[in-house]
Each structure stands twice: as C-alpha cells, then as structure tokens.
Design a protein around this motif. Structure first.
Motif, PDB file in Angstrom:
ATOM      1  N   LYS A 106      39.146  -2.878 -53.719  1.00 54.52           N
ATOM      2  CA  LYS A 106      37.757  -2.498 -54.037  1.00 54.52           C
ATOM      3  C   LYS A 106      37.043  -1.990 -52.789  1.00 54.52           C
ATOM      4  CE  LYS A 106      37.597  -6.396 -57.281  1.00 54.52           C
ATOM      5  NZ  LYS A 106      38.633  -7.268 -56.710  1.00 54.52           N
ATOM      6  N   THR A 107      36.407  -0.838 -52.921  1.00 56.28           N
ATOM      7  CA  THR A 107      35.692  -0.271 -51.773  1.00 56.28           C
ATOM      8  C   THR A 107      34.289  -0.872 -51.683  1.00 56.28           C
ATOM      9  OG1 THR A 107      34.727   1.518 -53.062  1.00 56.28           O
ATOM     10  CG2 THR A 107      36.922   1.925 -52.097  1.00 56.28           C
ATOM     11  N   GLU A 108      33.614  -0.603 -50.543  1.00 57.16           N
ATOM     12  CA  GLU A 108      32.238  -1.108 -50.384  1.00 57.16           C
ATOM     13  C   GLU A 108      31.332  -0.534 -51.468  1.00 57.16           C
ATOM     14  OE1 GLU A 108      30.784  -0.619 -46.408  1.00 57.16           O
ATOM     15  OE2 GLU A 108      31.903  -2.395 -45.776  1.00 57.16           O
ATOM     16  N   VAL A 109      31.502   0.753 -51.733  1.00 59.45           N
ATOM     17  CA  VAL A 109      30.636   1.393 -52.735  1.00 59.45           C
ATOM     18  C   VAL A 109      30.843   0.737 -54.104  1.00 59.45           C
ATOM     19  CG1 VAL A 109      30.255   3.567 -53.998  1.00 59.45           C
ATOM     20  CG2 VAL A 109      30.539   3.600 -51.514  1.00 59.45           C
ATOM     21  N   GLU A 110      32.096   0.473 -54.452  1.00 56.40           N
ATOM     22  CA  GLU A 110      32.378  -0.129 -55.766  1.00 56.40           C
ATOM     23  C   GLU A 110      31.798  -1.547 -55.854  1.00 56.40           C
ATOM     24  OE1 GLU A 110      36.570   1.994 -57.093  1.00 56.40           O
ATOM     25  OE2 GLU A 110      36.663   0.392 -55.615  1.00 56.40           O
ATOM     26  N   ILE A 111      31.958  -2.314 -54.782  1.00 52.52           N
ATOM     27  CA  ILE A 111      31.460  -3.685 -54.813  1.00 52.52           C
ATOM     28  C   ILE A 111      29.928  -3.697 -54.889  1.00 52.52           C
ATOM     29  CG2 ILE A 111      31.246  -5.806 -53.437  1.00 52.52           C
ATOM     30  CD1 ILE A 111      34.141  -5.213 -52.407  1.00 52.52           C
ATOM     31  N   ALA A 112      29.302  -2.830 -54.080  1.00 52.41           N
ATOM     32  CA  ALA A 112      27.839  -2.783 -54.079  1.00 52.41           C
ATOM     33  C   ALA A 112      27.316  -2.409 -55.465  1.00 52.41           C
ATOM     34  CB  ALA A 112      27.353  -1.784 -53.028  1.00 52.41           C
ATOM     35  N   ASP A 113      27.959  -1.449 -56.084  1.00 59.64           N
ATOM     36  CA  ASP A 113      27.568  -1.023 -57.429  1.00 59.64           C
ATOM     37  C   ASP A 113      27.660  -2.171 -58.419  1.00 59.64           C
ATOM     38  OD1 ASP A 113      26.751   1.543 -57.648  1.00 59.64           O
ATOM     39  OD2 ASP A 113      28.505   2.237 -58.780  1.00 59.64           O
ATOM     40  N   ALA A 114      28.768  -2.904 -58.330  1.00 60.48           N
ATOM     41  CA  ALA A 114      28.998  -4.010 -59.266  1.00 60.48           C
ATOM     42  C   ALA A 114      28.008  -5.145 -59.006  1.00 60.48           C
ATOM     43  CB  ALA A 114      30.435  -4.509 -59.144  1.00 60.48           C
ATOM     44  N   LEU A 115      27.667  -5.369 -57.725  1.00 57.58           N
ATOM     45  CA  LEU A 115      26.679  -6.405 -57.407  1.00 57.58           C
ATOM     46  C   LEU A 115      25.313  -6.024 -57.965  1.00 57.58           C
ATOM     47  CD1 LEU A 115      27.639  -7.234 -53.701  1.00 57.58           C
ATOM     48  CD2 LEU A 115      27.697  -8.845 -55.627  1.00 57.58           C
ATOM     49  N   ARG A 116      24.957  -4.764 -57.766  1.00 55.54           N
ATOM     50  CA  ARG A 116      23.659  -4.295 -58.290  1.00 55.54           C
ATOM     51  C   ARG A 116      23.618  -4.422 -59.809  1.00 55.54           C
ATOM     52  NH1 ARG A 116      24.540   0.303 -55.324  1.00 55.54           N
ATOM     53  NH2 ARG A 116      23.885   0.057 -53.166  1.00 55.54           N
ATOM     54  N   ALA A 117      24.743  -4.125 -60.432  1.00 53.73           N
ATOM     55  CA  ALA A 117      24.788  -4.194 -61.902  1.00 53.73           C
ATOM     56  C   ALA A 117      24.705  -5.645 -62.386  1.00 53.73           C
ATOM     57  CB  ALA A 117      26.076  -3.547 -62.415  1.00 53.73           C
ATOM     58  N   GLY A 118      25.161  -6.587 -61.539  1.00 49.28           N
ATOM     59  CA  GLY A 118      25.136  -8.000 -61.929  1.00 49.28           C
ATOM     60  C   GLY A 118      26.280  -8.386 -62.839  1.00 49.28           C
ATOM     61  N   ILE A 119      27.491  -7.948 -62.489  1.00 50.13           N
ATOM     62  CA  ILE A 119      28.651  -8.264 -63.334  1.00 50.13           C
ATOM     63  C   ILE A 119      28.924  -9.772 -63.358  1.00 50.13           C
ATOM     64  CG2 ILE A 119      29.725  -6.018 -62.947  1.00 50.13           C
ATOM     65  CD1 ILE A 119      31.785  -7.591 -61.131  1.00 50.13           C
ATOM     66  N   LEU A 120      29.728 -10.183 -64.343  1.00 45.16           N
ATOM     67  CA  LEU A 120      29.995 -11.622 -64.519  1.00 45.16           C
ATOM     68  C   LEU A 120      30.702 -12.198 -63.296  1.00 45.16           C
ATOM     69  CD1 LEU A 120      29.875 -14.055 -66.429  1.00 45.16           C
ATOM     70  CD2 LEU A 120      32.072 -13.319 -67.382  1.00 45.16           C
ATOM     71  N   PHE A 121      31.815 -11.587 -62.893  1.00 46.23           N
ATOM     72  CA  PHE A 121      32.457 -11.991 -61.636  1.00 46.23           C
ATOM     73  C   PHE A 121      33.468 -10.965 -61.151  1.00 46.23           C
ATOM     74  CE2 PHE A 121      34.821 -14.515 -64.929  1.00 46.23           C
ATOM     75  CZ  PHE A 121      36.117 -14.052 -64.733  1.00 46.23           C
ATOM     76  N   PHE A 122      33.769 -11.066 -59.848  1.00 43.94           N
ATOM     77  CA  PHE A 122      34.859 -10.287 -59.249  1.00 43.94           C
ATOM     78  C   PHE A 122      36.098 -11.160 -59.287  1.00 43.94           C
ATOM     79  CE2 PHE A 122      31.041  -8.782 -57.139  1.00 43.94           C
ATOM     80  CZ  PHE A 122      31.211  -7.404 -57.075  1.00 43.94           C
ATOM     81  N   THR A 123      37.242 -10.578 -59.618  1.00 42.16           N
ATOM     82  CA  THR A 123      38.479 -11.312 -59.408  1.00 42.16           C
ATOM     83  C   THR A 123      39.001 -10.846 -58.051  1.00 42.16           C
ATOM     84  OG1 THR A 123      39.885  -9.728 -60.549  1.00 42.16           O
ATOM     85  CG2 THR A 123      38.882 -11.412 -61.888  1.00 42.16           C
ATOM     86  N   VAL A 124      39.086 -11.776 -57.120  1.00 40.28           N
ATOM     87  CA  VAL A 124      39.264 -11.423 -55.707  1.00 40.28           C
ATOM     88  C   VAL A 124      40.716 -11.643 -55.295  1.00 40.28           C
ATOM     89  CG1 VAL A 124      38.525 -11.964 -53.362  1.00 40.28           C
ATOM     90  CG2 VAL A 124      36.868 -11.987 -55.228  1.00 40.28           C
TER      91      VAL A 124
END
Ligand SMILES: Cc1ncc(COP(=O)(O)O)c(C=O)c1O
Length: 416
Positions: A106-124
C-alpha cells in the motif's frame, strides 16, 4: 443454481439466449448472471448465519461497478487491494464501514485516502506498513484501525501461484513475528488494533485447509482479545473454490460452515469473509465467435475471436474452463481452442474433446466471471471486450467494448 443452461438447443444466460447477446453486443463478450451472483451470496450468508459474518466481496475478482453494486445492495462489503478499488467501491456506494483494505504494497496515497474515507480496517502485512499507517493517521488526525495478516503456514492444496498462506509466500507474518508486530502496533500512535486477518489461497475446494488455519490462529486470537480491548474481528479471507469442470464437486458453503462455525463461534469475534471467485466465477461466460478451423498432422485448432488478453487464466495457470457450443451440437472434435494472439500460450483448451462447430458459430467459455475481464489487457492492441449483465429476461451493457480510439487515448505525441 446454474447460470448457463440450454433451452431449446440454445445456451441461455438466465432467460436470454447468448446468441442474442452476441448479435446485439458483438464478440468477444463477457456475460454475467445477476441471479447467480445473488444466489451465491445468499447461500454463503445463510450458511454462516450463526456467526452473522460481514461478507466483503473481493473486488479484484471482477471490478465492474454493476457487479459491486449488485453485491453491495445485497448487504456485502468489499475487500480492496488498491486505491483504484477504493474509488470503484466508493462510486458503487459501498459504505466505508464495510471496507477492508489488503495488500503488501500500500502506498502513502492509498493509505491516506483510505484513512480519510474511514474504512473499517487495514489488513497489515508488515511492520513498515504499520509505521506508515501510524504516521499518516497522526498527520491526518485519523485513527488507523489495523488487523495484522497472519500467515498460518497451511497448504491450501491449490495452484502454487494462488497459494498465499504458506511460509514461503510473500504474504502476512508468521506467528512469532505477528506477536511482535502487534506489540509494535500497540506502541505506535494513531493505530487501533481491531483484529486478525488471514487468506490462505484461492480456488480451495475442501474445508480442511480453512479449518486447519482457523484452529491455528484461534489461540492467538484469544490472547490478543485479552491484550487489546478493541480487538474484535477475525477476517478469514477468501479462497472458496468453484467447480470449473462439470464433474468437479463444489465446496458447499453449508459444509464449510459446518466445519468452521463450531470453531468460530466460541471466539466471540465478529467474522469477516472475503470471497471473490465463489461469488462471481460461475456467474460469467466469455462468448466468442469461431473464425477459422485449421489442422496439421498432429492437431486440430478452433481459432476464435477471444484471446489470452481477454481471459488469461488458461495461459497463466493452465486453468481449465469448460467450453460449450452456444447452439447445441452433438458433433465432437478432439482439438485446441486458440485465439489470434502471437503466443503459443494463447489457448482456452488443449487436446480436449470439444463441440465441433464451423466458423461463424459461437462458443461460450464458462467460469469466466472471476479473474477474467479483471485480468484482461490490450496485448496485441486488442480493444478490451464488452461486458453485459443479465437479469431474468433483461440485459444491460455494463461496459462498452473499447474502440480503436481507446487504444491510443492515453498516449502522448512526442514532438522532437
Ligand atoms: C486478501 C485476499 N482476500 C480475498 C481474495 C479473494 O480470493 P478468492 O477469489 O479466491 O475468494 C484474495 C485473492 O487474491 C486476497 O488476496
């Protein structure tokens, strides 16, 4: 249910003859049965009803917005693996609270987007990814909910390219490493440990590897629940297989649930499933028109207008796809079905007992709903195929065929 059946000697998708669709939309053509997708979803939801799972459709499998919308309307969430999939899911109206985001890179842009969207969780998948999510969450004033992907080291007994839960695979963390990574996550600001994730592979046709994996992670889940108050999800991934061959026994969701529910229920966790292929694979067919017949002393070839750029699974994994004549015939021929691409790997069947059909007739390559169009390309400058969804007697174009203009649309002219 079977999405494609003969009626009066004509292969139909639900109530629509495939020949009618080929006439109207041209070939090669992907055809999807909405009823099949919903029946598969319903059967899985019902089988696992005792643990009321969140079923997150794995968007990579078939990313068409109409497919995502169909499943979302039935209650599904989504499993994402890129910023592009996040955008598709958003456009399809999926609630961020039903989105989980996987992937090793996952890139920084993708993670930031997902954080802003408020997704349920990241599988890390790694410690550096935890650090990256933490930094970005802090910067954005958001909380990064995380479930670490644990690699349970079980053999899913599937093709090695789609096996992901063995130690030699690039995915997830082994148990000792996962415990350390959880401890790191607990120390990092901006993160909340909410669960554990695994995904052991794809096209798995028995319950055993799933049960083995759940048994292996269960003690760790219990420990993590004690340690981290927000720990509440066990995401057991996707991987449920489908029959590609007529006599292949399916993995019945009820049989899988019979094995898994008694293991899952005592954990007291919210269960997430991430099926892809199971939901859409046998909902799709690739309809193609025969162009030529050719033979040499060793082989007979049926040359069609679809190719490996449309459906790469046979070339990539030697995958089997059942091939039927759209107009029923009892004539048979032993041969290969091949496309027009300049690669010997461009085939849909090899040395197979096939319907013998003349040029101009249609063939349907079944099981093409999963990892079909989604893996297609423009190789040999072939415009990508059209996609159609059937709903009873209705049909609708859900992606138009690409044009010559589309082929060069993104290119720029150099002036020197
Ligand atoms: C993390 C994850 N979840 C779910 C899936 C879907 O797999 P399947 O289509 O086999 O259900 C995949 C496939 O690669 C995956 O990587």
């Amino acid at each position: 249910m079977n999405a494609f059946e003969y009626r009066n000697g004509q292969l139909h998708a639900e109530e629509v003859p495939l020949a009618t669709l080929a006439e109207q939309y041209g070939t090669p053509l992907f055809v999807y049965s909405r009823a099949h997708i919903l029946a598969q979803y319903g059967a899985l939801a019902q089988a696992f009803a005792a643990v009321r799972p969140l079923i997150c459709y794995s968007v990579k499998t078939n990313s068409n917005g109409a497919v995502i919308k169909t499943l979302a309307a039935a209650g599904a969430g989504v499993d994402l693996v890129s910023g592009g999939e996040l955008e598709r899911a958003r456009r399809a109206g999926v609630a961020p609270s039903k989105m989980v985001f996987a992937g090793v890179g996952k890139t920084e842009v993708e993670i930031a987007d997902a954080l802003r969207a408020g997704i349920l969780f990241f599988t890390v998948e790694s410690e550096p990814e935890l650090v990256r999510i933490s930094n970005l969450a802090r910067r954005l004033g958001a909380t990064g909910r995380v479930a670490l992907r644990v690699n349970p080291d079980v053999d899913p007994q599937t093709h090695k390219y789609i096996s992901t839960g063995k130690q030699e695979n690039k995915f997830g963390l082994d148990f000792a490493r996962a415990e350390q990574a959880y401890a790191l996550a607990a120390r990092l600001p901006g993160l909340e440990i909410v669960g554990l994730h695994m995904h052991i592979g794809s096209q798995i046709l028995t319950s055993r590897p799933f049960a083995e994996a759940v048994r292996k992670v269960a003690p760790l889940c219990a420990e993590l629940q004690q340690r981290y108050p927000a720990f509440r999800y066990l995401d057991i991934g996707g991987g449920l297989g489908i029959p590609y061959q007529p006599d292949q026994p399916p993995l019945k969701p009820a049989a899988l649930a019979r094995e898994l529910v008694p293991l899952l229920q005592p954990l007291g966790l919210e269960i997430v499933l991430e099926p892809g292929r199971y939901l859409v694979g046998n909902a799709g067919a690739l309809v193609t028109r025969v162009q030529y017949l050719k033979d040499n002393p060793l082989k007979k070839f049926i040359i069609v207008d679809a190719a490996m750029n449309d459906l790469i699974r046979p070339s990539l994994y030697q995958a089997y796809h059942e091939i039927q004549a759209v107009r029923a015939t009892s004539a048979r021929v032993l041969g290969d079905v091949v496309g027009p691409i300049c690669e010997s790997g461009d085939f849909f069947a090899q040395d197979r007992d096939l319907p013998a059909v003349p040029p101009g007739e249609l063939l349907a390559v079944l099981g093409a709903g999963a990892y079909g169009f989604a893996m297609s390309s423009n190789y040999n400058s072939r415009p990508r195929a059209a996609e159609v969804m059937v709903h009873g007697a209705q049909h609708a174009l859900i992606r138009r065929r690409e044009t010559w203009d589309d082929l060069v649309r993104h290119e720029a002219e150099v002036t020197w």
